[in-house]
Scaffold this motif. Sequence first.
Motif, PDB file in Angstrom:
ATOM      1  N   ARG A 292       0.741  -1.376   0.111  1.00 39.31           N
ATOM      2  CA  ARG A 292       0.065   0.007  -0.101  1.00 39.31           C
ATOM      3  C   ARG A 292       0.870   1.076   0.000  1.00 39.31           C
ATOM      4  O   ARG A 292       1.945   1.137   0.613  1.00 39.31           O
ATOM      5  CB  ARG A 292      -1.019  -0.007   1.370  1.00 39.31           C
ATOM      6  N   LEU A 293       0.299   2.296  -0.402  1.00 45.06           N
ATOM      7  CA  LEU A 293       0.982   3.648  -0.474  1.00 45.06           C
ATOM      8  C   LEU A 293       0.129   4.494   0.149  1.00 45.06           C
ATOM      9  O   LEU A 293      -1.060   4.626  -0.160  1.00 45.06           O
ATOM     10  CB  LEU A 293       1.227   4.134  -1.915  1.00 45.06           C
ATOM     11  N   GLU A 294       0.640   4.859   1.302  1.00 43.01           N
ATOM     12  CA  GLU A 294      -0.239   5.800   2.141  1.00 43.01           C
ATOM     13  C   GLU A 294       0.017   7.276   2.034  1.00 43.01           C
ATOM     14  O   GLU A 294       1.018   7.698   1.648  1.00 43.01           O
ATOM     15  CB  GLU A 294       0.026   5.255   3.847  1.00 43.01           C
ATOM     16  N   LEU A 295      -1.110   7.897   1.633  1.00 41.24           N
ATOM     17  CA  LEU A 295      -1.082   9.309   1.260  1.00 41.24           C
ATOM     18  C   LEU A 295      -1.724   9.994   2.180  1.00 41.24           C
ATOM     19  O   LEU A 295      -2.721   9.670   2.778  1.00 41.24           O
ATOM     20  CB  LEU A 295      -1.641   9.411  -0.183  1.00 41.24           C
TER      21      LEU A 295
ATOM     22  N   GLN B 230      -5.265  14.321  -8.457  1.00 34.76           N
ATOM     23  CA  GLN B 230      -6.014  13.842  -9.301  1.00 34.76           C
ATOM     24  C   GLN B 230      -6.238  14.259 -10.698  1.00 34.76           C
ATOM     25  O   GLN B 230      -6.151  15.805 -10.763  1.00 34.76           O
ATOM     26  CB  GLN B 230      -7.666  13.494  -8.619  1.00 34.76           C
ATOM     27  N   ASP B 231      -6.525  13.686 -11.672  1.00 36.62           N
ATOM     28  CA  ASP B 231      -6.960  13.806 -12.917  1.00 36.62           C
ATOM     29  C   ASP B 231      -5.969  14.973 -13.530  1.00 36.62           C
ATOM     30  O   ASP B 231      -6.496  16.171 -14.020  1.00 36.62           O
ATOM     31  CB  ASP B 231      -8.508  14.202 -12.797  1.00 36.62           C
ATOM     32  N   CYS B 232      -4.616  14.739 -13.642  1.00 35.08           N
ATOM     33  CA  CYS B 232      -3.770  15.541 -14.267  1.00 35.08           C
ATOM     34  C   CYS B 232      -3.682  15.196 -15.637  1.00 35.08           C
ATOM     35  O   CYS B 232      -3.817  14.164 -16.142  1.00 35.08           O
ATOM     36  CB  CYS B 232      -2.506  15.578 -13.571  1.00 35.08           C
ATOM     37  N   THR B 233      -3.428  16.459 -16.489  1.00 35.59           N
ATOM     38  CA  THR B 233      -3.178  16.046 -17.941  1.00 35.59           C
ATOM     39  C   THR B 233      -1.565  15.972 -18.222  1.00 35.59           C
ATOM     40  O   THR B 233      -0.922  17.120 -17.927  1.00 35.59           O
ATOM     41  CB  THR B 233      -3.954  16.959 -18.993  1.00 35.59           C
ATOM     42  N   VAL B 234      -0.968  15.179 -19.038  1.00 32.56           N
ATOM     43  CA  VAL B 234       0.265  15.229 -19.312  1.00 32.56           C
ATOM     44  C   VAL B 234       0.560  16.468 -20.574  1.00 32.56           C
ATOM     45  O   VAL B 234      -0.359  16.289 -21.462  1.00 32.56           O
ATOM     46  CB  VAL B 234       0.800  13.980 -19.768  1.00 32.56           C
ATOM     47  N   ASP B 235       1.118  17.365 -20.203  1.00 30.14           N
ATOM     48  CA  ASP B 235       1.607  18.293 -21.165  1.00 30.14           C
ATOM     49  C   ASP B 235       2.884  18.423 -21.926  1.00 30.14           C
ATOM     50  O   ASP B 235       2.702  18.558 -23.112  1.00 30.14           O
ATOM     51  CB  ASP B 235       1.370  19.527 -20.443  1.00 30.14           C
TER      52      ASP B 235
ATOM     53  N   ALA C 222       0.638  10.206  -7.186  1.00 32.72           N
ATOM     54  CA  ALA C 222       1.119  10.309  -5.734  1.00 32.72           C
ATOM     55  C   ALA C 222       2.366  11.215  -5.623  1.00 32.72           C
ATOM     56  O   ALA C 222       3.304  10.341  -6.384  1.00 32.72           O
ATOM     57  CB  ALA C 222       0.969   9.031  -5.203  1.00 32.72           C
ATOM     58  N   CYS C 223       2.511  11.912  -4.807  1.00 34.29           N
ATOM     59  CA  CYS C 223       3.756  12.906  -4.716  1.00 34.29           C
ATOM     60  C   CYS C 223       3.916  13.605  -3.660  1.00 34.29           C
ATOM     61  O   CYS C 223       2.971  14.025  -2.823  1.00 34.29           O
ATOM     62  CB  CYS C 223       3.584  13.824  -6.034  1.00 34.29           C
ATOM     63  N   ALA C 224       5.283  13.995  -3.423  1.00 35.92           N
ATOM     64  CA  ALA C 224       5.564  15.055  -2.578  1.00 35.92           C
ATOM     65  C   ALA C 224       5.701  16.524  -3.243  1.00 35.92           C
ATOM     66  O   ALA C 224       5.741  16.490  -4.463  1.00 35.92           O
ATOM     67  CB  ALA C 224       7.022  14.823  -2.022  1.00 35.92           C
TER      68      ALA C 224
ATOM     69  N   LEU D 244       6.478  18.641  -8.115  1.00 47.15           N
ATOM     70  CA  LEU D 244       5.964  17.475  -7.561  1.00 47.15           C
ATOM     71  C   LEU D 244       6.882  16.540  -7.908  1.00 47.15           C
ATOM     72  O   LEU D 244       7.457  16.271  -9.154  1.00 47.15           O
ATOM     73  CB  LEU D 244       4.483  17.216  -8.240  1.00 47.15           C
ATOM     74  N   VAL D 245       7.137  15.659  -6.786  1.00 45.63           N
ATOM     75  CA  VAL D 245       8.256  14.538  -6.850  1.00 45.63           C
ATOM     76  C   VAL D 245       7.403  13.499  -6.644  1.00 45.63           C
ATOM     77  O   VAL D 245       6.957  13.015  -5.776  1.00 45.63           O
ATOM     78  CB  VAL D 245       9.306  14.521  -5.648  1.00 45.63           C
ATOM     79  N   LEU D 246       7.496  12.461  -7.731  1.00 40.88           N
ATOM     80  CA  LEU D 246       6.186  11.449  -7.788  1.00 40.88           C
ATOM     81  C   LEU D 246       6.777  10.262  -6.887  1.00 40.88           C
ATOM     82  O   LEU D 246       8.044   9.867  -7.182  1.00 40.88           O
ATOM     83  CB  LEU D 246       5.974  11.165  -9.450  1.00 40.88           C
ATOM     84  N   GLU D 247       5.976   9.754  -6.407  1.00 46.45           N
ATOM     85  CA  GLU D 247       6.213   8.226  -5.827  1.00 46.45           C
ATOM     86  C   GLU D 247       5.464   7.108  -6.480  1.00 46.45           C
ATOM     87  O   GLU D 247       5.712   5.898  -6.547  1.00 46.45           O
ATOM     88  CB  GLU D 247       5.469   8.200  -4.316  1.00 46.45           C
ATOM     89  N   ASP D 248       4.295   7.512  -7.225  1.00 46.93           N
ATOM     90  CA  ASP D 248       3.431   6.511  -7.878  1.00 46.93           C
ATOM     91  C   ASP D 248       2.760   7.584  -9.066  1.00 46.93           C
ATOM     92  O   ASP D 248       2.375   8.687  -8.766  1.00 46.93           O
ATOM     93  CB  ASP D 248       2.572   5.588  -7.208  1.00 46.93           C
ATOM     94  N   MET D 249       2.047   6.659  -9.938  1.00 43.99           N
ATOM     95  CA  MET D 249       1.208   7.162 -10.813  1.00 43.99           C
ATOM     96  C   MET D 249       0.457   6.021 -11.476  1.00 43.99           C
ATOM     97  O   MET D 249       0.592   4.870 -11.530  1.00 43.99           O
ATOM     98  CB  MET D 249       2.131   7.647 -12.101  1.00 43.99           C
TER      99      MET D 249
END
Length: 578
Positions: free
Chosen positions: A451-454, A489-494, A552-554, A568-573
Amino acid sequence: MQKYPVWTLRHHRDSDSGADGSSGPLVDVVLANRGLTADDIEDSPGVLQDPFTMKDMDRLTERIVKAVRCGERIVVFGDYDVDGVTSTAVFMDFLDRVGADVVSILPDRYRDGYGMKPAGVQRAVEAGARVIVTADNGISSFKAVETANAAGIDVLVTDHHEPHGRLPDASAVVNPNRPDCRYAFKGLAAVGVAFKAVQALSDSLIDASERRSYLNSLLDLVALGTVADIAPMLGENRLLTRRGMQILDRTQRPGLQALKAVAGADTRPVDTTAIGFFLGPRINSAGRLESADLALDLLRAPEAGQAARLAERLNGLNRRRRELELVGVKQAGEQVESLGLDKHRILVAKGESWHLGVVGLIAGRLAEQYGRPGIACSEVRGDGSFTGSARSGAGYNMAEAIFRCADLLTEYGGHADAGGFTGSLENFEAFKTRMEADAAERISDEDLRTRLELDATLRPEEISLETVAALSALSPFGSGNEAPLFMVQDCTVDRVTAVGKGAHLKMNLDTASSAGRADGAARWRPRICDAVWWGKGELAGRLRRGDRVDVACAIESNTWNGRTQVQLVLEDMRPAAG
């Protein structure tokens, strides 16, 4: 693409938690999620403990003061990781300052293995030692202490590792984790224990007018060792590390100045990320691949030229370390798949020629990739032995598990999250089988559900430097006070690309929600934010402009070419819903 199958939100936010865009309540959410209060992260000097409440501190100080005043040779016996090297550097800096007759010995990872052994004591005898001070080892050096006692050498142990049921017969054993020690804070790294010993010694050996400024000058070393050893970032460690990072920012040590430069960590304030990912690995690379003395020499370098040469050498060793790690991780993964090792609740892999300097890193990558404890062993010594390193997961106490296999090993040690050991190769299969059975008994199916706890969902308007500043009040982050992680949530890759010679994923994300877009073009405007995912450069070829994702990010600030932006420093996507 998705690394963790389950994302868990620890706090579900609604209108009572900052709907006005205020970042203040977000801080309260993060503290509550960790079971902490403002008092727990208080950085006032009141959190500092009296070093003399540590068991045997009085005996240690008395013997060292006598040695200094009588000109007796002191040998500081350290370790080859960052905590051990910085602990040694703290003692050496202090003892040099007060005019002691002192030399240091650091073990070789290949030749000596971890900790002080009788052969190490013999080196101290040959160096003319009358006193040995251990740094980041000694709590399990029973035979070595007996050897020293027989040679008429007084051993003063300073360590932080868990005792193995009994204590060595040393003149002093200073360790906050010994059962009879009433020192209130048990989470000090070894460099923290060394600093407390120096604090105690300074009462007798440094003039009161200079004492405070001198002790402060050591805190850059304390911060390095504490962060690199993943010590709990609570209590004393928070204050020592926070102050130490401030000193590291403007350190006067030529070696640390040069190290920051080659690591690219000299253009922004030093934080735990800079230590953990840029400075620490380069210091560690010396002991992993060559000699820890290189790292100690760097920390103690007296002038810029020598420091620059040593820093470049460590930088080269770090590149080589990465290469060896990648090869070992690939081979270990192939072994897991081909032998079906992942049917077990612990992974025990062995390579014939894995470098001993990277087996711990291989174990850590196995644990991360498969969501369970990982052990990597090597028979590279070629002497009929195997040496291994272990990293925990799923709440499994690694030190206790290794202790339960002690009869199959010749050397062992560690703590709940990690351990190391050596044994006869003929015992490897029995060791592997027993560890697998032990983990099967103690790790449940539920424990293995990664699990990734956010902490909470982060709103687009909260992705700001103001939020970064508010959350920074909770730093420094580490074990027990982990860096906050959020879901956007629901980001669009630019825009998407791979950076760092293809190693890392770099993106521009539009973080404005689909709900915001649905409100109409007149009200909606994009919110473009930089995002980076370390070690995931291979995903650049799988993502396209316009892809919608949850991340999921810092949230951090990033300064480049004099410009500071939120990142944003990603931990998961994962793909966005709908």
